[in-house]
Design an enzyme around this catalytic site. Structure first.
Site, PDB file in Angstrom:
ATOM      1  N   GLU A  47       0.836  -1.210   0.000  1.00 25.93           N
ATOM      2  CA  GLU A  47       0.000   0.000   0.000  1.00 25.93           C
ATOM      3  C   GLU A  47       0.870   1.259   0.000  1.00 25.93           C
ATOM      4  OE1 GLU A  47      -3.238   0.181  -0.442  1.00 25.93           O
ATOM      5  OE2 GLU A  47      -3.548  -1.989  -0.426  1.00 25.93           O
ATOM      6  N   ASN A  51       1.149   3.780  -3.167  1.00 22.96           N
ATOM      7  CA  ASN A  51       0.791   5.194  -2.996  1.00 22.96           C
ATOM      8  C   ASN A  51       1.894   6.118  -3.519  1.00 22.96           C
ATOM      9  OD1 ASN A  51      -1.699   4.693  -1.874  1.00 22.96           O
ATOM     10  ND2 ASN A  51      -1.130   5.235   0.213  1.00 22.96           N
ATOM     11  N   ARG A 104     -10.593   4.448  -6.669  1.00 24.08           N
ATOM     12  CA  ARG A 104      -9.876   3.713  -5.620  1.00 24.08           C
ATOM     13  C   ARG A 104     -10.697   3.623  -4.337  1.00 24.08           C
ATOM     14  NH1 ARG A 104      -5.083   2.337  -7.386  1.00 24.08           N
ATOM     15  NH2 ARG A 104      -4.545   3.395  -9.312  1.00 24.08           N
TER      16      ARG A 104
HETATM   17  P1  ADP Z   1      -6.142   5.215  -2.130  1.00 21.52           P
HETATM   18  O1  ADP Z   1      -4.745   4.912  -2.524  1.00 21.52           O
HETATM   19  O2  ADP Z   1      -7.070   4.074  -2.388  1.00 21.52           O
HETATM   20  O3  ADP Z   1      -6.619   6.499  -2.718  1.00 21.52           O
HETATM   21  P2  ADP Z   1      -5.029   5.594   0.520  1.00 21.52           P
HETATM   22  O4  ADP Z   1      -5.638   5.450   1.877  1.00 21.52           O
HETATM   23  O5  ADP Z   1      -3.899   4.693   0.188  1.00 21.52           O
HETATM   24  O6  ADP Z   1      -6.204   5.410  -0.543  1.00 21.52           O
HETATM   25  O7  ADP Z   1      -4.585   7.109   0.315  1.00 21.52           O
HETATM   26  C1  ADP Z   1      -5.545   8.143   0.489  1.00 21.52           C
HETATM   27  C2  ADP Z   1      -5.180   9.368  -0.321  1.00 21.52           C
HETATM   28  O8  ADP Z   1      -3.990   9.953   0.195  1.00 21.52           O
HETATM   29  C3  ADP Z   1      -4.902   9.098  -1.778  1.00 21.52           C
HETATM   30  O9  ADP Z   1      -6.090   9.083  -2.548  1.00 21.52           O
HETATM   31  C4  ADP Z   1      -3.988  10.271  -2.149  1.00 21.52           C
HETATM   32  O10 ADP Z   1      -4.745  11.429  -2.448  1.00 21.52           O
HETATM   33  C5  ADP Z   1      -3.231  10.541  -0.851  1.00 21.52           C
HETATM   34  N1  ADP Z   1      -1.882   9.944  -0.845  1.00 21.52           N
HETATM   35  C6  ADP Z   1      -1.513   8.788  -0.235  1.00 21.52           C
HETATM   36  N2  ADP Z   1      -0.199   8.545  -0.363  1.00 21.52           N
HETATM   37  C7  ADP Z   1       0.291   9.570  -1.092  1.00 21.52           C
HETATM   38  C8  ADP Z   1       1.606   9.917  -1.585  1.00 21.52           C
HETATM   39  N3  ADP Z   1       2.679   9.132  -1.347  1.00 21.52           N
HETATM   40  N4  ADP Z   1       1.729  11.073  -2.285  1.00 21.52           N
HETATM   41  C9  ADP Z   1       0.665  11.873  -2.544  1.00 21.52           C
HETATM   42  N5  ADP Z   1      -0.597  11.594  -2.105  1.00 21.52           N
HETATM   43  C10 ADP Z   1      -0.782  10.468  -1.401  1.00 21.52           C
HETATM   44 MG    MG Z   2      -3.468   3.699  -1.612  1.00 16.71          MG
END
Ligand code: ADP
Ligand code: MG
Length: 145
Positions: A47, A51, A104
């Site tokens: 995850e 991300n 997502r």
């Molecule tokens: P998802 O990946 O399903 O969208 P997550 O819980 O993994 O859900 O992340 C939530 C939100 O946080 C993402 O939709 C994104 O907008 C932001 N995010 C997470 N990790 C990062 C990252 N490394 N850089 C930029 N934005 C991020």
């Molecule tokens: Mg994610």
């Protein structure tokens, strides 16, 4: 368990999620962890790395993901860092089912939080995001094997 430190840098391509998973599975197998614990570590790492690639670098493959593992006498510390876009509202981003992408599920941070003992996210717009996850380890006596 001996102290250990591993640093890996890799291109921001989806294929490298499995490389990070292999590495954590291998390390997990050397620790006194259950198969379930190892599965959970693999999910948390997947995850965080996904991300970094998908959100941090917006799936642009010409960037670098920084992956660091450290084993101390009582914990396994995993750091996943990108130098991508950063997160504008961290509190909102960490909410269950929140995603900036309607396709997502928004559960990545939920899995990281529930599968690890500690989760810390540091992010700065246009600078990047660092996810630090910690798993507490049992301190088994040497005579147990
Ligand atoms: P998802 O990946 O399903 O969208 P997550 O819980 O993994 O859900 O992340 C939530 C939100 O946080 C993402 O939709 C994104 O907008 C932001 N995010 C997470 N990790 C990062 C990252 N490394 N850089 C930029 N934005 C991020
Ligand atoms: Mg994610």
């Amino acid at each position: 368990m001996k102290s250990n430190q591993i640093t890996l840098t890799f291109s921001s391509i989806a294929e490298n999620v499995s490389i990070a998973r292999l590495l954590i599975a291998s390390i997990g197998g050397q620790l006194d962890l259950s198969l379930n614990d190892i599965e959970e570590l693999k999910v948390a790492v997947s995850e965080a790395v996904s991300n970094a690639i998908i959100h941090g670098y917006k799936s642009n493959p010409n960037n670098i993901v920084y992956f660091n593992l450290e084993i101390t006498k009582d914990s396994l510390i995993i750091v996943v860092r990108d130098e991508g876009c950063g997160i504008s509202d961290l509190e909102q981003a960490m909410q269950p089912a929140f995603s900036t992408d309607p396709e997502r599920m928004g559960l990545g941070f939920v899995f990281m939080q529930s599968f690890m003992d500690e989760l810390q996210v540091d992010s700065k717009l246009e600078v990047g995001t660092t996810v630090t996850m910690k798993k507490h380890l049992k301190q088994t006596p040497i005579s147990s094997h």
